[in-house]
Design a protein around this motif. Structure first.
Motif: not given
Length: 141
Positions: A4-9
């Protein structure tokens, strides 16, 4: 969380995939393992502990016919006008706080849940001693 963090970044960076389209990479998809459902009582207990309420059902649902036959009064139907009247109530113990009176007698505030909501009762010394196990969480009487 990492996915989720990677996708948001990546979304916030404004950059596109190598060939222009925001292609979904199958290797980046979240895969959850197949698991068996929890037994109903485990699921309900975990729901209550996580959220503070039963979501998918209530432990007393299986007994609704018997509770009607016994003329059990749901908590949301108890009114101040019923004070002093003998009522049948039923609930699942969700909490208990035991105290000792000035005379040295034990009593408890017991939080119960029925299909209409959560309520609290006072259990005095005689009843507390007579059915000690009934006033504990996850016990059957």
């Amino acid at each position: 969380m990492r996915l989720a963090n990677t996708s948001a970044q990546e979304r916030d960076s404004g950059q596109k995939a190598l060939f222009g389209a925001a292609a979904e990479d199958d290797s980046a998809r979240l895969r959850l393992p197949d698991t068996l459902d929890w037994p109903i009582m485990d699921r309900l207990t975990n729901e209550f502990e996580a959220v503070g309420s039963y979501l998918s059902a209530h432990p007393l649902d299986a007994y609704s016919g018997q509770l009607r036959r016994l003329r059990v009064t749901p908590a949301n139907e108890i009114t101040p006008r019923m004070a002093g009247a003998a009522l049948n109530i039923a609930g699942v113990v969700i909490g208990r706080q035991e105290r000792t009176s000035a005379k040295g007698n034990r009593f408890a505030f017991v939080q119960l849940s029925d299909m209409s909501g959560v309520y609290e009762i006072v259990v005095f010394s005689k009843s507390l001693r007579a059915r000690e196990n009934c006033w504990r969480r996850a016990s059957a009487c």
